[in-house]
Write a protein that holds these residues in place. Structure first.
Motif, PDB file in Angstrom:
ATOM      1  N   MET A 401      37.866 -41.212  11.666  1.00 25.96           N
ATOM      2  CA  MET A 401      38.316 -42.374  10.895  1.00 25.96           C
ATOM      3  C   MET A 401      37.609 -43.655  11.334  1.00 25.96           C
ATOM      4  O   MET A 401      37.296 -44.523  10.507  1.00 25.96           O
ATOM      5  N   ILE A 402      37.355 -43.782  12.634  1.00 29.70           N
ATOM      6  CA  ILE A 402      36.642 -44.963  13.131  1.00 29.70           C
ATOM      7  C   ILE A 402      35.203 -44.964  12.625  1.00 29.70           C
ATOM      8  O   ILE A 402      34.692 -45.971  12.132  1.00 29.70           O
ATOM      9  N   GLU A 403      34.543 -43.803  12.737  1.00 29.12           N
ATOM     10  CA  GLU A 403      33.145 -43.713  12.327  1.00 29.12           C
ATOM     11  C   GLU A 403      32.980 -43.952  10.823  1.00 29.12           C
ATOM     12  O   GLU A 403      32.040 -44.625  10.397  1.00 29.12           O
ATOM     13  N   ARG A 404      33.919 -43.413  10.038  1.00 27.84           N
ATOM     14  CA  ARG A 404      33.825 -43.552   8.581  1.00 27.84           C
ATOM     15  C   ARG A 404      34.491 -44.823   8.062  1.00 27.84           C
ATOM     16  O   ARG A 404      34.584 -45.046   6.862  1.00 27.84           O
ATOM     17  N   ARG A 405      34.991 -45.661   8.966  1.00 28.11           N
ATOM     18  CA  ARG A 405      35.555 -46.975   8.628  1.00 28.11           C
ATOM     19  C   ARG A 405      36.674 -46.875   7.597  1.00 28.11           C
ATOM     20  O   ARG A 405      36.703 -47.618   6.601  1.00 28.11           O
ATOM     21  N   VAL A 406      37.581 -45.964   7.838  1.00 28.87           N
ATOM     22  CA  VAL A 406      38.715 -45.751   6.938  1.00 28.87           C
ATOM     23  C   VAL A 406      39.669 -46.939   7.032  1.00 28.87           C
ATOM     24  O   VAL A 406      40.024 -47.382   8.131  1.00 28.87           O
ATOM     25  N   THR A 407      40.103 -47.449   5.890  1.00 29.19           N
ATOM     26  CA  THR A 407      41.028 -48.591   5.870  1.00 29.19           C
ATOM     27  C   THR A 407      42.440 -48.185   5.464  1.00 29.19           C
ATOM     28  O   THR A 407      43.407 -48.829   5.843  1.00 29.19           O
ATOM     29  N   SER A 408      42.569 -47.131   4.650  1.00 31.42           N
ATOM     30  CA  SER A 408      43.905 -46.651   4.264  1.00 31.42           C
ATOM     31  C   SER A 408      43.939 -45.139   4.389  1.00 31.42           C
ATOM     32  O   SER A 408      42.972 -44.457   4.025  1.00 31.42           O
ATOM     33  N   TYR A 409      45.038 -44.629   4.927  1.00 36.86           N
ATOM     34  CA  TYR A 409      45.138 -43.183   5.122  1.00 36.86           C
ATOM     35  C   TYR A 409      46.576 -42.716   4.935  1.00 36.86           C
ATOM     36  O   TYR A 409      47.534 -43.483   5.091  1.00 36.86           O
ATOM     37  N   THR A 410      46.699 -41.451   4.582  1.00 35.61           N
ATOM     38  CA  THR A 410      48.010 -40.826   4.405  1.00 35.61           C
ATOM     39  C   THR A 410      47.881 -39.353   4.755  1.00 35.61           C
ATOM     40  O   THR A 410      46.776 -38.832   4.938  1.00 35.61           O
ATOM     41  N   SER A 411      49.011 -38.667   4.859  1.00 38.90           N
ATOM     42  CA  SER A 411      48.978 -37.248   5.197  1.00 38.90           C
ATOM     43  C   SER A 411      49.833 -36.447   4.221  1.00 38.90           C
ATOM     44  O   SER A 411      50.718 -36.991   3.548  1.00 38.90           O
ATOM     45  N   ALA A 412      49.556 -35.168   4.135  1.00 37.76           N
ATOM     46  CA  ALA A 412      50.310 -34.263   3.267  1.00 37.76           C
ATOM     47  C   ALA A 412      50.250 -32.862   3.858  1.00 37.76           C
ATOM     48  O   ALA A 412      49.416 -32.573   4.724  1.00 37.76           O
ATOM     49  N   LYS A 413      51.140 -31.989   3.380  1.00 34.23           N
ATOM     50  CA  LYS A 413      51.171 -30.611   3.859  1.00 34.23           C
ATOM     51  C   LYS A 413      49.974 -29.841   3.299  1.00 34.23           C
ATOM     52  O   LYS A 413      49.589 -30.025   2.147  1.00 34.23           O
ATOM     53  N   THR A 414      49.390 -28.986   4.149  1.00 29.24           N
ATOM     54  CA  THR A 414      48.228 -28.207   3.735  1.00 29.24           C
ATOM     55  C   THR A 414      48.575 -27.304   2.557  1.00 29.24           C
ATOM     56  O   THR A 414      49.497 -26.483   2.650  1.00 29.24           O
ATOM     57  N   PRO A 415      47.878 -27.418   1.416  1.00 26.15           N
ATOM     58  CA  PRO A 415      48.177 -26.559   0.249  1.00 26.15           C
ATOM     59  C   PRO A 415      47.604 -25.150   0.438  1.00 26.15           C
ATOM     60  O   PRO A 415      46.675 -24.945   1.224  1.00 26.15           O
ATOM     61  N   ARG A 416      48.198 -24.199  -0.291  1.00 21.68           N
ATOM     62  CA  ARG A 416      47.671 -22.832  -0.245  1.00 21.68           C
ATOM     63  C   ARG A 416      46.289 -22.760  -0.897  1.00 21.68           C
ATOM     64  O   ARG A 416      45.413 -22.039  -0.447  1.00 21.68           O
ATOM     65  N   VAL A 417      46.155 -23.501  -1.971  1.00 19.92           N
ATOM     66  CA  VAL A 417      44.889 -23.506  -2.688  1.00 19.92           C
ATOM     67  C   VAL A 417      44.702 -24.893  -3.318  1.00 19.92           C
ATOM     68  O   VAL A 417      45.654 -25.532  -3.724  1.00 19.92           O
ATOM     69  N   PHE A 418      43.472 -25.370  -3.318  1.00 20.21           N
ATOM     70  CA  PHE A 418      43.203 -26.664  -3.952  1.00 20.21           C
ATOM     71  C   PHE A 418      41.753 -26.670  -4.454  1.00 20.21           C
ATOM     72  O   PHE A 418      40.942 -25.803  -4.108  1.00 20.21           O
ATOM     73  N   ARG A 419      41.465 -27.664  -5.271  1.00 18.66           N
ATOM     74  CA  ARG A 419      40.161 -27.738  -5.933  1.00 18.66           C
ATOM     75  C   ARG A 419      39.397 -28.961  -5.434  1.00 18.66           C
ATOM     76  O   ARG A 419      39.950 -30.053  -5.321  1.00 18.66           O
ATOM     77  N   TYR A 420      38.132 -28.761  -5.117  1.00 15.36           N
ATOM     78  CA  TYR A 420      37.284 -29.858  -4.657  1.00 15.36           C
ATOM     79  C   TYR A 420      35.894 -29.691  -5.283  1.00 15.36           C
ATOM     80  O   TYR A 420      35.221 -28.674  -5.062  1.00 15.36           O
ATOM     81  N   LYS A 421      35.500 -30.658  -6.084  1.00 15.12           N
ATOM     82  CA  LYS A 421      34.193 -30.653  -6.756  1.00 15.12           C
ATOM     83  C   LYS A 421      33.924 -29.327  -7.476  1.00 15.12           C
ATOM     84  O   LYS A 421      32.941 -28.638  -7.195  1.00 15.12           O
ATOM     85  N   ASN A 422      34.862 -28.945  -8.332  1.00 13.34           N
ATOM     86  CA  ASN A 422      34.737 -27.742  -9.171  1.00 13.34           C
ATOM     87  C   ASN A 422      34.715 -26.431  -8.374  1.00 13.34           C
ATOM     88  O   ASN A 422      34.263 -25.398  -8.887  1.00 13.34           O
ATOM     89  N   GLU A 423      35.150 -26.476  -7.134  1.00  9.73           N
ATOM     90  CA  GLU A 423      35.240 -25.266  -6.312  1.00  9.73           C
ATOM     91  C   GLU A 423      36.689 -25.068  -5.871  1.00  9.73           C
ATOM     92  O   GLU A 423      37.352 -26.016  -5.432  1.00  9.73           O
ATOM     93  N   TRP A 424      37.166 -23.799  -5.996  1.00 14.36           N
ATOM     94  CA  TRP A 424      38.493 -23.479  -5.498  1.00 14.36           C
ATOM     95  C   TRP A 424      38.393 -23.138  -4.007  1.00 14.36           C
ATOM     96  O   TRP A 424      37.524 -22.380  -3.592  1.00 14.36           O
ATOM     97  N   ILE A 425      39.296 -23.713  -3.217  1.00 13.78           N
ATOM     98  CA  ILE A 425      39.344 -23.434  -1.780  1.00 13.78           C
ATOM     99  C   ILE A 425      40.696 -22.817  -1.463  1.00 13.78           C
ATOM    100  O   ILE A 425      41.748 -23.410  -1.749  1.00 13.78           O
ATOM    101  N   LEU A 426      40.662 -21.608  -0.872  1.00 12.57           N
ATOM    102  CA  LEU A 426      41.877 -20.863  -0.550  1.00 12.57           C
ATOM    103  C   LEU A 426      42.113 -20.917   0.956  1.00 12.57           C
ATOM    104  O   LEU A 426      41.256 -20.530   1.743  1.00 12.57           O
ATOM    105  N   CYS A 427      43.289 -21.437   1.351  1.00  9.03           N
ATOM    106  CA  CYS A 427      43.652 -21.516   2.771  1.00  9.03           C
ATOM    107  C   CYS A 427      44.423 -20.250   3.144  1.00  9.03           C
ATOM    108  O   CYS A 427      45.561 -20.052   2.699  1.00  9.03           O
ATOM    109  N   LEU A 428      43.836 -19.409   3.968  1.00 12.08           N
ATOM    110  CA  LEU A 428      44.424 -18.117   4.318  1.00 12.08           C
ATOM    111  C   LEU A 428      44.861 -18.125   5.774  1.00 12.08           C
ATOM    112  O   LEU A 428      44.068 -18.433   6.668  1.00 12.08           O
ATOM    113  N   ASP A 429      46.150 -17.803   6.017  1.00 13.25           N
ATOM    114  CA  ASP A 429      46.638 -17.725   7.401  1.00 13.25           C
ATOM    115  C   ASP A 429      46.909 -16.272   7.769  1.00 13.25           C
ATOM    116  O   ASP A 429      46.598 -15.345   7.020  1.00 13.25           O
ATOM    117  N   SER A 430      47.543 -16.044   8.927  1.00 13.53           N
ATOM    118  CA  SER A 430      47.736 -14.688   9.443  1.00 13.53           C
ATOM    119  C   SER A 430      48.713 -13.871   8.591  1.00 13.53           C
ATOM    120  O   SER A 430      48.727 -12.642   8.663  1.00 13.53           O
TER     121      SER A 430
END
Length: 447
Positions: A401-430
């Motif tokens: 955050m310091i290096e990227r000079r972030v001014t506003s931030y928030t947090s959320a629970k990790t989703p099972r699946v989400f979309r980023y730049k037209n790609e689906w990302i699946l979070c798989l746990d044990s």
């Protein structure tokens, strides 16, 4: 990682000598001999009237032993810009170099006294290095001032810069990896800038009285050293103590007395001749030092933290500083052009980095047993995590955050699946429970 270190702390095991079946003392080394002396002195100091917090400072000042300094005390020294006092380095060795040289100055009136004094000063400095545990910072500082002492043996003018770079070269021949040690870099930058800038600064005002000369001398040395190390400190630590000047102006005049007094305390403790009144008086002096540091540290408005300062910003800043000092020493129109070129380069680096941090990106922060996903767009940042505690103040999220000079931030629970730049990302746990997604990028989490 911090999580791993916490695990090791919880699993720490202590045992008695009766349970040790076999032991081997190993080969006797100079470092081991030094450690034995230091351990013996620390055990004796525990039986004096000096209180734990004050004793921790004494052990750091004289013995180079910082393990008894608690976290709160350490952070107070850091916030006050006085952390260099706790680390035995060039400052302490420089004070001892001056004190030993002046105490042995009567030898100058005898034949070969100059050479004899230089040899004695070097021996005393290395004796202090053994007392301080022969840590790398102490060895570096003593080696540097040993060259200055031996240069004094010559009956011809010597150049301080040549002596400094000779010690620098010899130390790197002995241990090339010291080039990448932060302490090594800061020490030599500070001494170089003191030799280069301080004499010119001192001539700006000619004091008439001894107290004036003392204060002005300390002020100019502090400014010169801080100018030399400030860009590197910002790059490594991303903070700047605004009250460093006041801290050093108050502490440095008394540091010689505290350091010499500490050596006397150690000597008397070893000889078992330390009077309780002397121990109490020295304890009171160190308590005043701790109280002053604590007072300065609580002035939060003067501690500038989370400053984004990249490697290229540091290089550009040093280039500007060098050009400025060269012009200041010889005010010529061509050199002034060089100063403006340096400013232009520095501004160009700032503009380029500001554009760079505005790029959108997805970052996976992996640490032991945890997975955090960061999504940064311009100066806004969302952190997806499953921790119960806020991770924004911990490494590596805080550094990012310091290096990227972030001014506003928030947090959320990790989703099972989400979309980023037209790609689906699946979070798989044990557990292996996941929704059906066509051709996702799979992220293995929490292990």
């Amino acid at each position: 990682s911090s999580a791993a270190s916490d695990v090791y702390k919880r699993q720490q095991l202590k045992t008695s000598g009766a349970h040790i079946l076999m032991s081997n003392k190993g080969q006797v080394t100079l470092r081991g001999f030094s450690e034995q002396i230091r351990t013996h002195i620390i055990l004796k100091l525990n039986n004096t009237l000096i209180q734990p917090k004050q004793r921790a400072v004494l052990q750091a000042l004289v013995l180079g032993y910082k393990k008894d300094i608690d976290e709160e005390q350490y952070e107070a020294f850091a916030a006050a810009g006085a952390l260099h006092i706790l680390a035995v380095s060039g400052l302490h060795v420089g004070i001892l170099f001056i004190v030993f040289s002046r105490l042995l100055s009567p030898l100058l009136y005898v034949k070969f006294g100059k050479q004899f004094r230089s040899v004695l000063v070097v021996l005393l400095l290395w004796g202090f290095a053994i007392l301080a545990g022969l840590s790398p910072s102490v060895v570096r500082a003593v080696t540097m001032f040993s060259f200055f002492a031996l240069a004094g043996m010559l009956d011809r003018p010597t150049n301080g810069f040549n002596t400094l770079f000779l010690s620098y070269f010899v130390l790197l021949l002995y241990e090339p990896n010291w080039l990448f040690h932060v302490g090594f870099q800061l020490s030599y930058l500070a001494v170089f800038h003191i030799l280069w800038i301080q004499p010119r600064l001192y001539k700006l005002y000619i004091p008439k009285y001894y107290l004036d000369r003392l204060i002005w001398g300390i002020a100019t040395v502090t400014i010169a050293a801080q100018l030399g190390v400030a860009p590197l400190s910002l790059y490594y630590f991303h903070q700047f103590p605004g009250l460093f000047f006041i801290t050093n102006l108050v502490i440095l005049p008394f540091l010689s007395l505290v350091l010499i007094g500490g050596l006397f305390v150690v000597l008397l403790v070893v000889l078992e001749l330390l009077p309780p009144s002397f121990a109490s008086a020295y304890n009171w002096v160190l308590q005043q030092l701790n109280d002053f540091i604590s007072w300065v540290a609580h002035k939060d408005m003067f501690l500038f933290e989370e400053i984004s300062f990249s490697f290229f910003s540091m290089i550009a800043c040093y280039f500007f500083l060098i050009m400025l000092v060269i012009w200041w020493k010889n005010k010529h129109s061509k050199r002034l052009i060089h100063v403006f070129i340096a400013i232009t380069i520095w501004l160009g680096v700032i503009v380029s980095e500001n554009k760079k941090v505005e790029n959108e990106q997805l970052v996976i922060f992996h640490s032991f047993g945890k997975t955090r996903i960061g999504h940064q767009k311009e100066r806004d940042f969302i952190l997806y995590h499953s921790d119960s505690l806020s991770p924004f103040t911990n490494y590596p999220v805080k550094s990012f955050m310091i290096e990227r000079r972030v001014t506003s931030y928030t947090s959320a629970k990790t989703p099972r699946v989400f979309r980023y730049k037209n790609e689906w990302i699946l979070c798989l746990d044990s557990l292996g429970v996941y929704p059906k997604v066509k051709k996702p990028i799979i992220l293995l989490t929490h292990n």
